[in-house]
Write an enzyme that holds these catalytic residues in place. Sequence first.
Site: not given
Ligand code: GLN
Length: 210
Positions: A181, A57, A179, A87
């Site tokens: 996907e 992110s 996820h 996520c």
């Molecule tokens: N841990 C990631 C984050 O904080 C997110 C993980 C993911 O998108 N699979 O952005």
Amino acid sequence: MLNGAGKVLKIGVLALQGSVIEHIQCLEKIDGIKVVEVKKAEQLLEIDGLILPGGESTTIGKLLREYDMLEPLQHLIKAGLPVWGTCAGMILLAKDIVDQNEVYLDVLDVSVRRNAYGTQLDSFQSSAVVEKVAEHDISLTFIRAPYIEKCGLGVDVLLVLNGNIVAVEQDNILATSFHPELSNDLSFHKYFINKIKFSQEKTYTGSHSG
Ligand code: GLN
């Protein structure tokens, strides 16, 4: 009805970083969809809905700012553009990120904790019935996943797993900690597409306006 027979829906996948290709492969299995890999702000105006993929992110957020996409996207979401964050995408949408001052799109009324399952459970697999989405058990893949600690009154909780909120919906916004996907099950993608169709029948005109 805007989505009459033959109408192709344009679904964008934000393609700055993360699990972009997996979402594209899922969408390509569904009829009546044109997939747009969104890399520039102008492309946001061409699409009927947008998927914010998993990834990191902080990286995706930084790139959204660098490419001057953050504000335009925020405005479009506020105007009703259907959006689904998986996520990292959920984190990008949140109005509050626990233990972090910086937020990104600031549109989803939740408080989300990053890497919420800690290191020993960085990634795990589970399954559940998400009643609003499908009648059958859906396989759920969590990868360094967030979960939602609190949500506002306008947020509809779609799934609580082991006491943690992992899927929500708020008007035109859908967000999942996991996820879909990465499984062979297209239920969530179909659910999002139906959400787009439904919103077009109601208010949002997106790429069909003018
Ligand atoms: N841990 C990631 C984050 O904080 C997110 C993980 C993911 O998108 N699979 O952005």
